[in-house]
Motif scaffolding. Structure first.
Motif, PDB file in Angstrom:
ATOM      1  N   LEU A 280     -46.045 -20.366  19.244  1.00 28.35           N
ATOM      2  CA  LEU A 280     -47.371 -20.388  19.872  1.00 28.35           C
ATOM      3  C   LEU A 280     -48.332 -21.347  19.182  1.00 28.35           C
ATOM      4  O   LEU A 280     -49.084 -22.076  19.839  1.00 28.35           O
ATOM      5  CB  LEU A 280     -47.974 -18.977  19.867  1.00 28.35           C
ATOM      6  CG  LEU A 280     -49.304 -18.804  20.616  1.00 28.35           C
ATOM      7  CD1 LEU A 280     -49.128 -19.140  22.101  1.00 28.35           C
ATOM      8  CD2 LEU A 280     -49.828 -17.380  20.463  1.00 28.35           C
ATOM      9  N   TYR A 281     -48.307 -21.390  17.835  1.00 27.69           N
ATOM     10  CA  TYR A 281     -49.306 -22.166  17.099  1.00 27.69           C
ATOM     11  C   TYR A 281     -48.774 -23.434  16.451  1.00 27.69           C
ATOM     12  O   TYR A 281     -49.546 -24.227  15.917  1.00 27.69           O
ATOM     13  CB  TYR A 281     -49.958 -21.292  16.016  1.00 27.69           C
ATOM     14  CG  TYR A 281     -50.587 -20.046  16.557  1.00 27.69           C
ATOM     15  CD1 TYR A 281     -51.490 -20.094  17.613  1.00 27.69           C
ATOM     16  CD2 TYR A 281     -50.269 -18.799  16.020  1.00 27.69           C
ATOM     17  CE1 TYR A 281     -52.056 -18.944  18.115  1.00 27.69           C
ATOM     18  CE2 TYR A 281     -50.835 -17.640  16.518  1.00 27.69           C
ATOM     19  CZ  TYR A 281     -51.729 -17.715  17.565  1.00 27.69           C
ATOM     20  OH  TYR A 281     -52.288 -16.574  18.066  1.00 27.69           O
ATOM     21  N   GLY A 282     -47.444 -23.637  16.468  1.00 29.26           N
ATOM     22  CA  GLY A 282     -46.885 -24.850  15.883  1.00 29.26           C
ATOM     23  C   GLY A 282     -46.795 -24.822  14.376  1.00 29.26           C
ATOM     24  O   GLY A 282     -46.470 -25.829  13.745  1.00 29.26           O
ATOM     25  N   GLN A 283     -47.108 -23.688  13.770  1.00 26.36           N
ATOM     26  CA  GLN A 283     -47.036 -23.512  12.322  1.00 26.36           C
ATOM     27  C   GLN A 283     -46.462 -22.146  12.015  1.00 26.36           C
ATOM     28  O   GLN A 283     -46.609 -21.200  12.797  1.00 26.36           O
ATOM     29  CB  GLN A 283     -48.427 -23.591  11.678  1.00 26.36           C
ATOM     30  CG  GLN A 283     -49.106 -24.941  11.726  1.00 26.36           C
ATOM     31  CD  GLN A 283     -50.483 -24.887  11.075  1.00 26.36           C
ATOM     32  OE1 GLN A 283     -51.307 -24.057  11.421  1.00 26.36           O
ATOM     33  NE2 GLN A 283     -50.720 -25.768  10.105  1.00 26.36           N
ATOM     34  N   SER A 284     -45.801 -22.040  10.859  1.00 29.26           N
ATOM     35  CA  SER A 284     -45.336 -20.725  10.423  1.00 29.26           C
ATOM     36  C   SER A 284     -46.551 -19.929   9.950  1.00 29.26           C
ATOM     37  O   SER A 284     -47.600 -20.507   9.636  1.00 29.26           O
ATOM     38  CB  SER A 284     -44.341 -20.872   9.272  1.00 29.26           C
ATOM     39  OG  SER A 284     -45.001 -21.317   8.096  1.00 29.26           O
ATOM     40  N   PRO A 285     -46.444 -18.594   9.892  1.00 26.82           N
ATOM     41  CA  PRO A 285     -47.575 -17.790   9.392  1.00 26.82           C
ATOM     42  C   PRO A 285     -48.039 -18.217   8.003  1.00 26.82           C
ATOM     43  O   PRO A 285     -49.238 -18.239   7.721  1.00 26.82           O
ATOM     44  CB  PRO A 285     -47.015 -16.363   9.395  1.00 26.82           C
ATOM     45  CG  PRO A 285     -45.968 -16.380  10.454  1.00 26.82           C
ATOM     46  CD  PRO A 285     -45.342 -17.739  10.375  1.00 26.82           C
ATOM     47  N   LYS A 286     -47.094 -18.564   7.106  1.00 23.50           N
ATOM     48  CA  LYS A 286     -47.462 -18.975   5.753  1.00 23.50           C
ATOM     49  C   LYS A 286     -48.214 -20.308   5.776  1.00 23.50           C
ATOM     50  O   LYS A 286     -49.198 -20.496   5.047  1.00 23.50           O
ATOM     51  CB  LYS A 286     -46.214 -19.076   4.878  1.00 23.50           C
ATOM     52  CG  LYS A 286     -45.611 -17.718   4.534  1.00 23.50           C
ATOM     53  CD  LYS A 286     -44.444 -17.856   3.577  1.00 23.50           C
ATOM     54  CE  LYS A 286     -43.876 -16.473   3.218  1.00 23.50           C
ATOM     55  NZ  LYS A 286     -42.734 -16.571   2.287  1.00 23.50           N
ATOM     56  N   GLN A 287     -47.751 -21.245   6.621  1.00 27.05           N
ATOM     57  CA  GLN A 287     -48.464 -22.529   6.747  1.00 27.05           C
ATOM     58  C   GLN A 287     -49.857 -22.299   7.297  1.00 27.05           C
ATOM     59  O   GLN A 287     -50.817 -22.924   6.862  1.00 27.05           O
ATOM     60  CB  GLN A 287     -47.674 -23.480   7.659  1.00 27.05           C
ATOM     61  CG  GLN A 287     -46.373 -23.980   7.079  1.00 27.05           C
ATOM     62  CD  GLN A 287     -45.546 -24.749   8.094  1.00 27.05           C
ATOM     63  OE1 GLN A 287     -45.538 -24.438   9.286  1.00 27.05           O
ATOM     64  NE2 GLN A 287     -44.825 -25.761   7.614  1.00 27.05           N
ATOM     65  N   TRP A 288     -49.959 -21.390   8.252  1.00 25.29           N
ATOM     66  CA  TRP A 288     -51.260 -21.072   8.855  1.00 25.29           C
ATOM     67  C   TRP A 288     -52.212 -20.509   7.796  1.00 25.29           C
ATOM     68  O   TRP A 288     -53.382 -20.901   7.731  1.00 25.29           O
ATOM     69  CB  TRP A 288     -51.062 -20.051   9.976  1.00 25.29           C
ATOM     70  CG  TRP A 288     -52.325 -19.499  10.555  1.00 25.29           C
ATOM     71  CD1 TRP A 288     -52.951 -18.342  10.215  1.00 25.29           C
ATOM     72  CD2 TRP A 288     -53.135 -20.112  11.558  1.00 25.29           C
ATOM     73  NE1 TRP A 288     -54.101 -18.176  10.953  1.00 25.29           N
ATOM     74  CE2 TRP A 288     -54.243 -19.247  11.786  1.00 25.29           C
ATOM     75  CE3 TRP A 288     -53.050 -21.280  12.297  1.00 25.29           C
ATOM     76  CZ2 TRP A 288     -55.230 -19.527  12.723  1.00 25.29           C
ATOM     77  CZ3 TRP A 288     -54.039 -21.562  13.227  1.00 25.29           C
ATOM     78  CH2 TRP A 288     -55.111 -20.680  13.429  1.00 25.29           C
TER      79      TRP A 288
END
Length: 292
Positions: A280-288
């Motif tokens: 959905l966001y193009g990033q992993s949760p950790k990257q976010w």
């Protein structure tokens, strides 16, 4: 129209600070001032009217971008997973606006009362916009009602005595304005989808099935799916996932642990949460979390 007529009232603006939403003393009415450019990020819009006095605000719903300033106001009739931001805000050109929650009880009473005094019920007009999220042009009635509401901020006594009535007057102006049909559908007798979303919002951390949502409003799965997509532009499954992921993203952005945020939104598998989040966001949760 909004900026021209409301900017003459410094008493209301003096209550605004750079600390986001500021309570006015009138239930559900808040002012805001944003001086930094903020890119669109996951958010949950609750039923409300957002009126911009100066500047530009953006929201994205299922790929559809809404950009509006002082010539239009945003009308959200149901809890919706969106991306929202203020990409053009700056200290020199801040975003100034008013956030007014739509009280479910009062809105429902007004819609029913309005329908009972109308001899011929008008059918909702077709609109390319989602009934749950739409833009409406400031008209004279909306501007006057908003101005009369904000004028109370300079007089605490008047605010206490007249606040509820002025807010009701404002709600009526919204019902009679360009967003009126969307509001009537959401708060009137045929408000099944709004009620199902309200139920979902209260049970985001639990395992809620589409069949359960449909049964809550007395519909078959097929009819519920069709009406839900008409109201929100998303399928029920897509909507549930977006609501959970947006809430999780907001929790992570505020400093909550990724695993805790995932668990709070009903995810039992951290790997599944990471896959859905990145899709959905193009990033992993950790990257976010690292970019917040």
């Amino acid at each position: 129209m909004g900026e021209q007529q409301l900017s003459e009232k410094p008493a209301s603006e003096s209550k605004v600070s750079a600390e986001a939403l500021i309570d006015t003393g009138i239930k559900g009415v808040q002012l805001f001032k944003v001086t930094d450019a903020v890119r669109c990020a996951p958010a949950i819009y609750e039923p409300a009217i957002i009126a911009i006095v100066s500047g530009t605000k953006e929201a994205i719903l299922d790929g559809q971008r809404f950009s509006y300033g002082s010539d239009q106001y945003m009308c959200c009739t149901m809890s919706m997973p969106v991306e929202a931001g203020t990409p053009l805000a700056s200290p020199e050109q801040p975003l100034l606006g008013v956030y007014i929650s739509l009280d479910t009880k009062v809105m429902t009473e007004l819609v029913i009362e309005l329908a009972s005094t109308t001899s011929v019920m008008k059918q909702p007009k077709h609109s390319d916009q989602s009934p749950s999220l739409s833009l409406a042009t400031w008209d004279d009635s909306f501007t006057d009602a908003l101005l009369r509401l904000l004028q109370l901020l300079a007089n605490p006594t008047q605010m206490k005595i007249l606040g509820d009535n002025r807010l009701r007057e404002f709600y009526y102006a919204v019902l009679e304005g360009q967003a009126g049909q969307s509001v009537k559908r959401a708060f009137g007798m045929g408000n099944e989808i709004a009620r199902s979303i309200e139920y979902l919002s209260a049970h985001l951390g639990k395992s809620v099935t589409i069949d359960e949502l449909a049964s809550q409003v007395g519909m078959s799965r097929a009819v519920f799916h069709r009406k839900f997509k008409q109201a929100t532009t998303m399928s029920p499954i897509q909507f549930v996932k977006s609501m959970r992921l947006n809430n999780a993203a907001m929790r992570i952005a505020s400093g909550e642990n990724v695993s805790t945020a995932a668990l709070a939104m009903g995810y039992v598998s951290s790997s599944q949460f990471s896959r859905d989040f990145k899709r959905l966001y193009g990033q992993s949760p950790k990257q976010w979390a690292q970019t917040k």
